[in-house]
Design a protein around this motif. Structure first.
Motif, short mmCIF file in Angstrom:
data_model
loop_
_atom_site.label_atom_id
_atom_site.label_comp_id
_atom_site.label_asym_id
_atom_site.label_seq_id
_atom_site.Cartn_x
_atom_site.Cartn_y
_atom_site.Cartn_z
N ASN A 62 -95.45 91.27 1.15
CA ASN A 62 -94.08 91.75 1.02
C ASN A 62 -93.92 92.81 -0.06
N THR A 63 -92.99 93.73 0.19
CA THR A 63 -92.52 94.58 -0.89
C THR A 63 -91.73 93.72 -1.86
N MET A 64 -92.00 93.89 -3.14
CA MET A 64 -91.31 93.13 -4.17
C MET A 64 -90.52 94.07 -5.06
N GLY A 65 -89.42 93.58 -5.59
CA GLY A 65 -88.57 94.44 -6.39
C GLY A 65 -87.98 93.74 -7.60
N TRP A 66 -87.53 94.55 -8.53
CA TRP A 66 -86.74 94.08 -9.66
C TRP A 66 -85.29 94.53 -9.46
N TYR A 67 -84.41 93.58 -9.57
CA TYR A 67 -82.98 93.80 -9.45
C TYR A 67 -82.35 93.52 -10.82
N ARG A 68 -81.15 94.03 -11.01
CA ARG A 68 -80.42 93.68 -12.22
C ARG A 68 -78.93 93.56 -11.92
N GLN A 69 -78.29 92.74 -12.71
CA GLN A 69 -76.85 92.56 -12.57
C GLN A 69 -76.21 92.56 -13.95
N ALA A 70 -75.39 93.58 -14.19
CA ALA A 70 -74.66 93.68 -15.44
C ALA A 70 -73.31 92.96 -15.28
N PRO A 71 -72.71 92.55 -16.39
CA PRO A 71 -71.42 91.85 -16.30
C PRO A 71 -70.38 92.67 -15.55
N GLY A 72 -69.74 92.04 -14.58
CA GLY A 72 -68.70 92.71 -13.83
C GLY A 72 -69.18 93.69 -12.78
N LYS A 73 -70.49 93.77 -12.59
CA LYS A 73 -71.03 94.72 -11.62
C LYS A 73 -71.85 94.00 -10.56
N GLN A 74 -72.06 94.68 -9.46
CA GLN A 74 -72.88 94.12 -8.39
C GLN A 74 -74.36 94.21 -8.76
N ARG A 75 -75.11 93.33 -8.20
CA ARG A 75 -76.56 93.36 -8.40
C ARG A 75 -77.12 94.62 -7.74
N GLU A 76 -78.04 95.30 -8.43
CA GLU A 76 -78.65 96.50 -7.87
C GLU A 76 -80.16 96.41 -7.95
N LEU A 77 -80.80 97.03 -6.99
CA LEU A 77 -82.26 97.12 -6.97
C LEU A 77 -82.66 98.32 -7.82
N VAL A 78 -83.47 98.10 -8.85
CA VAL A 78 -83.83 99.21 -9.73
C VAL A 78 -85.24 99.74 -9.47
N ALA A 79 -86.11 98.91 -8.92
CA ALA A 79 -87.47 99.37 -8.65
C ALA A 79 -88.10 98.44 -7.63
N HIS A 80 -88.94 98.99 -6.75
CA HIS A 80 -89.69 98.13 -5.86
C HIS A 80 -91.08 98.70 -5.60
N ILE A 81 -91.96 97.82 -5.17
CA ILE A 81 -93.36 98.18 -4.98
C ILE A 81 -93.87 97.51 -3.72
N THR A 82 -94.52 98.28 -2.87
CA THR A 82 -95.06 97.74 -1.63
C THR A 82 -96.33 96.96 -1.90
N ASN A 83 -96.80 96.27 -0.90
CA ASN A 83 -98.04 95.52 -1.03
C ASN A 83 -99.20 96.46 -1.36
N GLY A 84 -99.09 97.70 -0.91
CA GLY A 84 -100.15 98.67 -1.17
C GLY A 84 -100.01 99.42 -2.47
N GLY A 85 -98.92 99.19 -3.19
CA GLY A 85 -98.76 99.79 -4.51
C GLY A 85 -97.85 101.00 -4.59
N SER A 86 -97.20 101.38 -3.49
CA SER A 86 -96.26 102.49 -3.54
C SER A 86 -94.98 102.04 -4.24
N THR A 87 -94.45 102.90 -5.12
CA THR A 87 -93.30 102.51 -5.92
C THR A 87 -92.09 103.41 -5.68
N THR A 88 -90.93 102.85 -5.88
CA THR A 88 -89.67 103.58 -5.77
C THR A 88 -88.75 103.11 -6.88
N TYR A 89 -88.01 104.04 -7.47
CA TYR A 89 -87.11 103.72 -8.57
C TYR A 89 -85.72 104.30 -8.33
N VAL A 90 -84.73 103.62 -8.83
CA VAL A 90 -83.38 104.19 -8.83
C VAL A 90 -83.36 105.30 -9.87
N ASP A 91 -82.54 106.31 -9.64
CA ASP A 91 -82.56 107.50 -10.50
C ASP A 91 -82.35 107.16 -11.98
#
Length: 117
Positions: free
Chosen positions: A32-61
């Motif tokens: 599976n692709t795995m990711g790190w999410y975060r949730q600040a007070p009063g805000k929706q949870r957002e995906l900030v970074a994820h990585i595929t099983n093969g190691g490709s990465t994506t980040y929020v700006d």
């Protein structure tokens, strides 16, 4: 059994660094692709970074160039190295499945990151 255990959070000054770790059960982690999410007070949870099983990465700006996600497929762990932290990075951070299947309905307890002087 579903298991997601996050650790490594804490209080850090602006400009500081933290390294988050997540231990996931094999049935979640494997293939599976795995990711790190975060949730600040009063805000929706957002995906900030994820990585595929093969190691490709994506980040929020907002974290590009500051955060680095990595995974150890042998240990079923996913990490997030966070540098040059800003107060706006303050949130509870969670790991979970990412990619086209989206997160599992189960969430771990998360780890609190507070960036403050």
């Amino acid at each position: 059994q579903v298991q997601l255990v996050e650790s490594g959070g804490g209080l850090v000054q602006p400009g500081g660094s933290l390294r988050l770790s997540c231990a996931a059960s094999g049935n979640i982690f494997r293939l599976n692709t795995m990711g790190w999410y975060r949730q600040a007070p009063g805000k929706q949870r957002e995906l900030v970074a994820h990585i595929t099983n093969g190691g490709s990465t994506t980040y929020v700006d907002s974290v590009k160039g500051r955060f680095t996600i990595s995974r150890d497929n042998g240990k079923n762990t996913v990490n997030l190295q966070m540098n040059s932290l800003k107060p706006e990075d303050t949130a509870v951070y969670y790991c979970n499945r990412a990619g086209p299947l989206g997160p599992l309905r189960y969430w771990g307890q998360g780890t609190q990151v507070t960036v403050s002087s």
